[in-house]
Design a protein around this motif. Structure first.
Motif, PDB file in Angstrom:
ATOM      1  N   ALA A 155       0.805  -1.280   0.052  1.00  0.00           N
ATOM      2  CA  ALA A 155      -0.054   0.006  -0.096  1.00  0.00           C
ATOM      3  C   ALA A 155       1.031   1.235   0.024  1.00  0.00           C
ATOM      4  N   TRP A 156       0.271   2.447  -0.381  1.00  0.00           N
ATOM      5  CA  TRP A 156       0.911   3.370  -0.328  1.00  0.00           C
ATOM      6  C   TRP A 156       0.255   4.446   0.821  1.00  0.00           C
ATOM      7  N   THR A 157       1.172   5.125   1.516  1.00  0.00           N
ATOM      8  CA  THR A 157       0.555   6.037   2.419  1.00  0.00           C
ATOM      9  C   THR A 157       1.247   7.479   2.313  1.00  0.00           C
ATOM     10  N   PHE A 158       0.496   8.458   2.549  1.00  0.00           N
ATOM     11  CA  PHE A 158       1.134   9.813   2.223  1.00  0.00           C
ATOM     12  C   PHE A 158       1.085  10.806   3.388  1.00  0.00           C
ATOM     13  N   GLU A 159       2.154  11.147   3.931  1.00  0.00           N
ATOM     14  CA  GLU A 159       2.072  11.784   5.141  1.00  0.00           C
ATOM     15  C   GLU A 159       2.071  13.404   4.705  1.00  0.00           C
ATOM     16  N   TYR A 160       1.212  14.121   5.231  1.00  0.00           N
ATOM     17  CA  TYR A 160       1.331  15.572   4.859  1.00  0.00           C
ATOM     18  C   TYR A 160       1.867  16.399   6.052  1.00  0.00           C
ATOM     19  N   LEU A 195      -3.222  10.239  -2.738  1.00  0.00           N
ATOM     20  CA  LEU A 195      -2.207  11.572  -2.894  1.00  0.00           C
ATOM     21  C   LEU A 195      -3.235  12.687  -3.296  1.00  0.00           C
ATOM     22  N   HIS A 196      -3.227  13.799  -2.842  1.00  0.00           N
ATOM     23  CA  HIS A 196      -4.086  15.037  -3.151  1.00  0.00           C
ATOM     24  C   HIS A 196      -3.380  16.113  -3.862  1.00  0.00           C
ATOM     25  N   ALA A 197      -3.862  16.747  -4.765  1.00  0.00           N
ATOM     26  CA  ALA A 197      -3.071  17.990  -5.121  1.00  0.00           C
ATOM     27  C   ALA A 197      -3.918  18.834  -6.045  1.00  0.00           C
ATOM     28  N   PRO A 309     -18.333  18.582  -5.033  1.00  0.00           N
ATOM     29  CA  PRO A 309     -17.028  18.907  -5.718  1.00  0.00           C
ATOM     30  C   PRO A 309     -16.421  17.924  -6.677  1.00  0.00           C
ATOM     31  N   LYS A 310     -15.999  18.560  -7.942  1.00  0.00           N
ATOM     32  CA  LYS A 310     -15.497  17.331  -8.691  1.00  0.00           C
ATOM     33  C   LYS A 310     -14.057  17.744  -8.835  1.00  0.00           C
ATOM     34  N   TYR A 311     -13.437  16.545  -9.223  1.00  0.00           N
ATOM     35  CA  TYR A 311     -11.966  16.474  -9.115  1.00  0.00           C
ATOM     36  C   TYR A 311     -11.488  15.703 -10.279  1.00  0.00           C
ATOM     37  N   ALA A 312     -10.398  15.355 -10.434  1.00  0.00           N
ATOM     38  CA  ALA A 312      -9.837  14.529 -11.349  1.00  0.00           C
ATOM     39  C   ALA A 312      -9.026  13.226 -10.788  1.00  0.00           C
ATOM     40  N   ARG A 313      -9.120  12.371 -11.120  1.00  0.00           N
ATOM     41  CA  ARG A 313      -8.290  11.050 -10.418  1.00  0.00           C
ATOM     42  C   ARG A 313      -7.646  10.035 -11.638  1.00  0.00           C
ATOM     43  N   TYR A 314      -6.406   9.937 -11.112  1.00  0.00           N
ATOM     44  CA  TYR A 314      -5.646   9.035 -11.719  1.00  0.00           C
ATOM     45  C   TYR A 314      -4.726   8.049 -10.983  1.00  0.00           C
ATOM     46  N   MET A 329      -1.042  -3.054  -5.495  1.00  0.00           N
ATOM     47  CA  MET A 329      -0.554  -1.938  -4.585  1.00  0.00           C
ATOM     48  C   MET A 329      -0.689  -0.805  -5.644  1.00  0.00           C
ATOM     49  N   TYR A 330      -1.977  -0.370  -5.782  1.00  0.00           N
ATOM     50  CA  TYR A 330      -2.154   1.179  -6.393  1.00  0.00           C
ATOM     51  C   TYR A 330      -3.077   2.055  -5.499  1.00  0.00           C
ATOM     52  N   SER A 331      -2.841   3.144  -5.744  1.00  0.00           N
ATOM     53  CA  SER A 331      -3.849   4.266  -5.118  1.00  0.00           C
ATOM     54  C   SER A 331      -4.200   5.232  -6.155  1.00  0.00           C
ATOM     55  N   TYR A 332      -4.538   6.265  -5.933  1.00  0.00           N
ATOM     56  CA  TYR A 332      -4.916   7.405  -6.793  1.00  0.00           C
ATOM     57  C   TYR A 332      -4.492   8.677  -6.352  1.00  0.00           C
ATOM     58  N   LEU A 333      -4.197   9.311  -7.350  1.00  0.00           N
ATOM     59  CA  LEU A 333      -3.806  10.728  -7.226  1.00  0.00           C
ATOM     60  C   LEU A 333      -5.166  11.635  -7.730  1.00  0.00           C
ATOM     61  N   ILE A 334      -5.420  12.555  -6.403  1.00  0.00           N
ATOM     62  CA  ILE A 334      -6.799  13.298  -6.777  1.00  0.00           C
ATOM     63  C   ILE A 334      -6.271  14.598  -7.080  1.00  0.00           C
ATOM     64  N   VAL A 335      -6.877  15.101  -7.974  1.00  0.00           N
ATOM     65  CA  VAL A 335      -6.395  16.624  -8.458  1.00  0.00           C
ATOM     66  C   VAL A 335      -7.532  17.422  -8.391  1.00  0.00           C
ATOM     67  N   HIS A 336      -7.721  18.365  -7.649  1.00  0.00           N
ATOM     68  CA  HIS A 336      -8.471  19.345  -7.533  1.00  0.00           C
ATOM     69  C   HIS A 336      -8.355  20.509  -8.506  1.00  0.00           C
TER      70      HIS A 336
END
Lengths: 507, 571, 272
Positions: A155-160, A195-197, A309-314, A329-336
């Motif tokens: 798994a992926w984890t992202f610490e902000y 992951l969010h951006a 609210p809408k966003y893009a997801r990759y 082992m995949y996750s998503y990048l959420i682009v607002h």
């Protein structure tokens, strides 16, 4: 380029090629290359969703164009040869005794050399601009934050680590320590599985792995970098708005979906704890209904008012073999779409949850559990997990009580505690050879550290996972576990009882 | 110099050794060659069966056929290991063993005993590798990157490493033998510039094997120490370094790619020239480009590590990698130059060589694309790479192996392979191969990592196409197997020189007698000197001495087939 | 080419054949040694890189490794190479008895070298130097040789005799304090002790595998060499090499190679 080659070869009378045919062939080759390069570059690559993607795709177009020309040249010459010089019946003679042609050989050494030099320079220029440090990395509210990406099987984890200071009395409760300068204030930090951006944000991830080599890859961003044990690696990219825009949204329960499957329509209701990510396709029936697509590929209609609210997801993959669950082992990048929606839909809420933690242990656990790598191996529909390496956690609250007997612990809650602290003590039937690491509470520098308070929340959360969705069905066997309107009546009592249960497991 | 004085046809009645000979320890290079070849082909079938399982699993985006992700990982680990170490490399050992002494007019290899020893290391090594599969958890891929292969894999990985170690040792011993034979045992009148190009290719290959394989041995030694000795050479938490493995491994394994493809290029140089009845175009450039590839091949290893190496070190490897396209291009253009103006006969051997030319060039183009670092980031460790190396190793090496098998089968068995079945085999293989591996480029670029059993659902269409054609490719193999079995027993008698080739292996009976030549043969002045009266006279002399092939039987080959050979000019 | 010929007259003479075979075998031996060099070079380069990165640890280790027995051992191995040369010379001159003596001496010296290495390994393993990551008993020794520590009121007095030990210590307070004997509080001392231990152990703990892997691999080659020497001795006694001493020469090549590798390892591990 190859035109010259043929001019050279035409000097040698034995080859018997006319200038006209060379020109026709050369022109056809160039057209073929340009057409393939022009038409297919965009079609065989995923969305161009980052600034890096634009440069990379430009380079790819050059490579594809030249590659197609070489392809045309070789296959064309081959085809002409086998047709024109095929053996005719009853011809018993051999071919001409020609051993070579120095001019020709020099030509086909020098021209490819020149081409690769040009390609190398071009690649270098693109590489330089894509990987150079960017201005204003990870800016949120005009200041940089730190984003640590961590890969752990599977798994992926992202610490902000945010730029919001932790209030003095809270400092120390958070596990992230600032080494070095003692005067530096501690910052609010939180961990997510996705992951969010926002579009236009220069992302710079500091990446570390907990175990084996992983590789961070978002196809839509065209970037990839390995995570190496014992090293910290960096990856940089800048998401942008694409032609597709921001088609995804999260439906927050309760809601009804009008599912369309095989031509039949069926209404399905979802409870208030459900979160469902869907792709918005368009509005129908005068704007009252919106057509959406689920991850499974099914289409459905939903009340337009529910569209948030809408966003893009990759998709974000692991690209380096890391074991049995590598593919999962995949996750998503959420682009607002912009910074405001990033703050509103993601960032501010997470910061607030750290500053004002909920009293309910179930809610605490729901937040805490996403900081760990559970998603890689376990399936839990409520959080959108689909790992297959370990046993599914759906309805674990129904089963925990039954398992307690076979493992020799007092009740279901303790069974879950044991399964987290000492996964090797009991194997769920069918899952021999457990990969899951021991989550102990001794050393907060280790990758598998789990604090006692996190554990309590996570156990409470897992206890609440029943098939019916009703937390009173839980078989965890806690005396204080009483609920009204599906929320705990006395959260503090549950916490203290869990505390007592899990203390013996604290090392 | 003595002219031939043997009555026509006297030596035609040579037959193959009794079949039990092939299961014994023997020092005859011809028997060892066949032993290598058959063993390798059996492993090819095993590896191919594993590939079919892989493709069956990938028909759906979820994990279904295999019991677990680990079981799937073991599939492709053993598939890769078998295909590289137990099929392609030993198969070239087979060709080298059988052909090098014959092409040099020698009685045997320089060290016959060593030759047999190198072969008999292979079966136990193969058993170790396959045991690794049954013991389980050899799941780190053929590249076996630590720490997955050291700290996170089971005992199967230890067996895997021991098997690979033995195979490396066998390869080094075999290559030393080849090199000494080629350098020291050429007959009088054959300078290094008059040597058949297959020998040139084997010389380059063996040089790489001797200098590079020890790197694999060293790396595997350290890995075994890490696994069973408690050291931590590759454990970063204990002061080791995971990149050490990647560097050393690829320092072997990139040159190993050339170990697998250069002999194929040698085969191509023979087949294209013989079957288009025209001298090879640019002999020196082909020979030298083999050596250039061998040398430059030592300086490109880190292009396998573009996503793990320190960024500033990546650029030099991009440049060297692109440079290696130049000698490869020289070969391809030279081969086209050979075809141009020839009298091309579409024998099965020739079809596979033409197939090599057209498929290998795609692998070359995608190789240059992969070298461009920014694009590499997108496709590194994806199906694009899987596609690339299958174009090189299947479209290249395997097509060349088939081509060589069709070309030299008559020499080994004394009988021709059936040409009709050969053409069916080629068409199925060519189409099956192209449509299996070409779509993988797209799957990779669109986001499919390699070595996954679970993938994004939107990629299913591509994977279904790939799987269906891979099954066709799998079936095509049985056409060849059936053809070979049938032809060994019933094929048309080949005579000594069915293709009317000038290299020395054809200047003796098929199969050759013990010690190959009754008298030391004198090579023709130019191994590819077709189209001269002298060459025709030399070929006629061979025919007079050893007899001509049995004419095609119309009821079997289907009438006047294109492989009909020119009758000797003396008739 | 009107002169069509497929085969040449007769076979080569036996002397020429022997010379040909000899040159084949020598070439093969050189190629074999080339591949051996590659294997050794991985271990040697691996050690050298670690050596460059950890100069302090190495100087500590050098203090602990006893160099004199190893030097003697090295000398013995070098002598064996000389004995080898003499043995080859003797058989080439047809003196089988001298040949037997010299090769016997080679085998004996090789065996002594192996025994010496075995003794060294035993001693090192007593010092807790193992293949696994482990600290040698160095830790105590360094504390004794570099630091003077005495318990006083309110903590420990630390007198640093060897200022080098302070290099690279990660402390929350300034190491300038140690220019003179300093009194540290319990807490400060605990940190100090921890830091020194980590610094010493951290660097030297990986020495074991880097030391044993190349030396043992080399030792294995010496053992094989001794066995080969015995084989050469046995065959020599039967008169096998009287006509053609190529076998002795090949063994000599191997033996000299093993020797040269040892000189490299000795220099790299014990001297620099």
């Amino acid at each position: 380029m190859a035109t010259t080659q043929h001019q050279q070869s035409s000097n040698s009378a034995t080859f018997g090629i006319s200038l006209v045919s060379i020109i026709i062939f050369g022109v056809a080759m160039v057209i073929f290359g340009l057409v393939i390069g022009g038409v297919f570059t965009a079609k065989i690559l995923p969305e161009q969703a980052s600034e890096q993607a634009i440069a990379t795709d430009g380079l790819f177009q050059v490579l594809l164009t030249i590659g197609s020309m070489v392809f045309f040249l070789v296959q064309g010459l081959l085809l002409i040869s086998v047709i024109r010089f095929r053996h005719r019946p009853n011809d018993v003679t051999d071919g001409p005794n020609i051993h070579g042609n120095v001019t020709l050989e020099i030509v086909w050494t020098i021209i490819p050399s020149a081409i690769v030099v040009v390609l190398a320079i071009l690649s270098y220029v693109v590489w330089q601009s894509n990987s150079a440090p960017q201005d204003q990395p990870n800016f949120v509210n005009g200041e940089p934050i730190t984003i640590n990406a961590r890969g752990q099987r599977f798994a992926w984890t992202f610490e902000y680590v945010t730029n919001v200071e932790l209030p003095a009395e809270e400092a120390g409760a958070v596990t992230v320590q600032n080494d070095g300068e003692e005067s530096a204030p501690e910052m609010v930090s939180f961990t997510t599985n996705e992951l969010h951006a926002y579009a236009g944000q220069n992302i710079e991830l500091q990446m570390q792995t907990a175990d084996v080599i992983h590789s961070f890859w978002i196809p839509a961003m065209r970037v990839k970098q390995d995570l190496l044990p014992g090293k910290e690696t960096t990856i940089r990219f800048t998401p942008i708005a694409t032609e597709e825009g921001f088609p995804y949204t999260t439906l927050q329960g309760p809601f009804d979906l009008l599912l369309e499957e095989n031509g039949t329509r069926e209404t399905r209701s979802f409870g208030d704890s459900t979160q469902l990510i869907v792709r918005v396709i368009g509005e129908e029936s005068g704007g009252n209904l919106t057509r959406v697509q689920l991850d499974t590929g099914l289409q459905a209609l939903v009340d337009s008012n529910l569209i948030g609210p809408k966003y893009a997801r990759y998709r974000l993959n692991c690209a380096e073999l890391c074991g049995g669950g590598h593919g999962e082992m995949y996750s998503y990048l959420i682009v607002h779409p912009d910074e405001e929606s990033y703050l509103a839909a993601f960032y501010d809420g997470r910061v607030d949850a750290v500053l004002n933690p909920p009293a309910d242990p179930i809610l605490q656990g729901e937040r805490a559990i996403t900081a760990y790598a559970c998603a890689g191996c376990h399936t839990l529909d409520a959080l959108g997990w689909s790992g297959m390496t370990g046993p599914a956690l759906n309805g674990i609250g129904d089963r925990a009580g039954g398992r307690a007997g076979s493992t020799g612990v007092s009740n279901g809650a303790e069974y879950i505690v044991q399964s987290i602290r000492h996964p090797q003590d009991y194997y769920v039937p069918g899952y021999n050879g457990v990969i899951m690491p021991v989550h102990d509470s001794t050393d907060d520098n280790t990758n598998t550290y789990m604090s006692q308070s996190d554990l309590i929340g996570i156990v409470a959360y897992l206890c609440s996972q029943t098939a019916s969705g009703d937390i009173t069905d839980s078989t965890c066997g806690l005396e204080s576990w009483q609920a009204e309107n599906n929320t705990l009546t006395d959260p503090a009592a549950v916490i203290s009882e869990l505390q007592a249960l899990s203390d013996p497991y604290q090392e | 110099m003595a002219t031939i004085s043997v009555p026509i046809g006297e030596r035609q009645t040579q037959s193959m050794p009794h079949w039990t000979e092939y299961f014994r320890w023997t020092v005859d290079h011809k028997i060892i060659g066949v032993q290598y070849g058959v063993t390798a082909f059996v492993f090819f079938l095993v590896g191919g069966a594993l590939a079919m399982l892989i493709r069956w699993e990938l028909l759906t985006p979820a994990l279904d056929t295999m019991a677990s992700g680990t079981a799937y990982n073991q599939l492709f680990t053993i598939h890769g290991t078998i295909m590289i170490f137990l099929f392609v490399i030993p198969m070239w050992g087979a060709f080298g063993n059988y052909l090098i002494p014959l092409q040099l007019g020698a009685g045997d290899m320089a060290f016959p005993w060593l030759n047999a020893f190198a072969f008999w290391l292979i079966p136990p090594a193969g058993i170790l590798v396959i045991m690794g599969y049954f013991v389980g958890q050899a799941e780190a891929g053929w590249t076996a990157y630590p720490p997955l292969s050291t700290l996170f894999s089971g005992d199967g990985q230890t067996l895997w490493a021991m098997g690979a170690h033995l195979l490396g040792f066998s390869s080094i011993l075999g290559s030393i033998n080849f090199l000494v034979t080629i350098l020291n045992m050429r007959p009088e009148g054959m300078s290094i510039w008059k040597m058949p190009l297959f020998c040139w290719a084997q010389m380059a290959t063996s040089t790489i094997a001797v200098m590079a394989t020890p790197f694999l041995a060293g790396a595997l030694t350290l890995m075994l120490l890490d696994r069973v000795g408690g050291t931590s050479f590759f454990d970063a938490t204990q002061g080791g370094d995971v990149l050490l493995w990647q560097n050393v491994f690829w320092f072997y394994s990139h040159p190993a790619v050339y170990i697998m493809i250069l002999p194929g290029m040698g085969v191509l140089s023979e087949v294209l020239s013989v079957h288009s009845r025209k001298p090879i175009f640019g002999y020196r450039m082909i020979g030298l480009s083999s050596m250039a590839i061998a040398i430059v091949g030592f300086f490109v290893w880190a292009h396998h590590m573009f996503t793990s190496l320190q960024p500033e070190l990546r650029i030099p490897f991009m440049v060297t990698t692109m440079i290696i396209a130049v000698p490869t291009g020289i070969k391809i253009f030279s081969w086209i130059g050979t075809l141009w103006g020839g009298k091309i006969r579409f024998t099965s051997a020739m079809l596979f060589s033409l197939g090599f030319l057209s498929m290998f060039v795609i692998g070359g183009i995608s190789g240059v694309m992969l070298a461009a670092i920014p694009f590499n980031y997108q496709v590194h460790d994806t199906y694009f790479v899987v596609s690339h190396f299958h174009f090189v190793l299947f479209g290249g090496a395997v097509f060349a192996i088939y081509s060589g098998l069709y070309h030299w089968f008559p020499k080994v068995t004394g009988r021709m392979l059936n040409e009709t079945l050969g053409r069916i085999h080629f068409v199925l293989t060519y189409l099956g191969f192209f449509f299996t591996f070409f779509p993988m480029h797209m799957a990779g670029m669109l986001g499919m990592p390699r070595r996954v059993a679970v993938y994004a659902p939107e990629l299913q269409t591509w994977n279904v196409i790939i799987s269906i054609f891979s099954f066709i490719l799998g079936i095509s193999t049985f056409v060849f197997v059936g053809n070979a079995i049938w032809s060994v027993a019933r094929g048309r008698r080949a005579g000594a020189n069915p293709w009317r080739a000038l290299t020395l292996e054809w200047a003796t009976t098929s199969p050759p007698p013990a010690w190959n030549f009754d008298e030391p043969p004198i090579p023709f002045e130019d191994p590819y000197g077709y189209g001269t009266d002298a060459a025709t006279a030399y070929l006629d002399a061979i025919d007079r001495t050893f007899g001509v092939p049995e004419p095609p039987r119309p009821n079997i080959t289907g009438g006047n087939s294109p492989e009909a050979l020119p009758s000797p000019a003396g008739d | 080419m009107a002169n069509i010929a497929l085969s040449a007259d007769g076979h080569g003479h036996s002397a020429a054949e022997v010379a040909h075979k000899n040159s084949n075998q020598k070439l093969a031996m050189w190629l074999y040694l080339a591949s051996e060099i590659v294997i050794f070079s991985i271990m040697i380069v691996g050690y050298a890189i670690w050596r460059l990165n950890e100069p302090d640890a190495v100087s500590n280790i050098h203090k602990t490794l006893s160099i004199i027995p190893v030097t003697i051992n090295t000398f013995l191995l070098l002598s064996s190479s000389w004995a080898m040369v003499m043995g080859l010379r003797a058989i080439e001159m047809g003196n089988r008895q001298m040949f037997m003596r010299w090769i016997g001496a080679t085998a004996l010296l090789g065996a002594i070298f192996v025994a010496g290495q075995w003794l060294e390994y035993r001693e090192l393993s007593h010092m807790n130097l193992t293949l696994q990551r482990s600290d040698m008993t160095l830790e105590d020794e360094i504390f004794e040789s570099s630091l003077e520590i005495s318990q006083v009121d309110g903590g420990y007095e630390v007198n640093v005799l060897n200022q080098q030990i302070l290099d690279g210590l990660d402390l929350s307070y300034d190491t300038e304090r140690f220019v003179e004997p300093t009194v540290l509080t319990e807490q400060e001392y605990a940190e100090f002790e921890q830091a020194v231990t980590t610094e010493v152990v951290g660097a030297t703990a990986n020495f074991g595998m880097r030391f044993y892997a190349p030396t043992a691999f080399h030792g294995f080659h010496v053992v094989v060499g001794v066995l080969l020497a015995l084989q050469v001795l046995y065959l020599g006694s039967k008169g096998f090499y009287d006509d053609n001493p190529i076998g002795v020469e090949l063994f000599g090549l191997y033996w000299h190679f093993v020797d040269v590798v040892w000189i490299l390892l000795f220099t790299l591990i014990y001297l620099v």
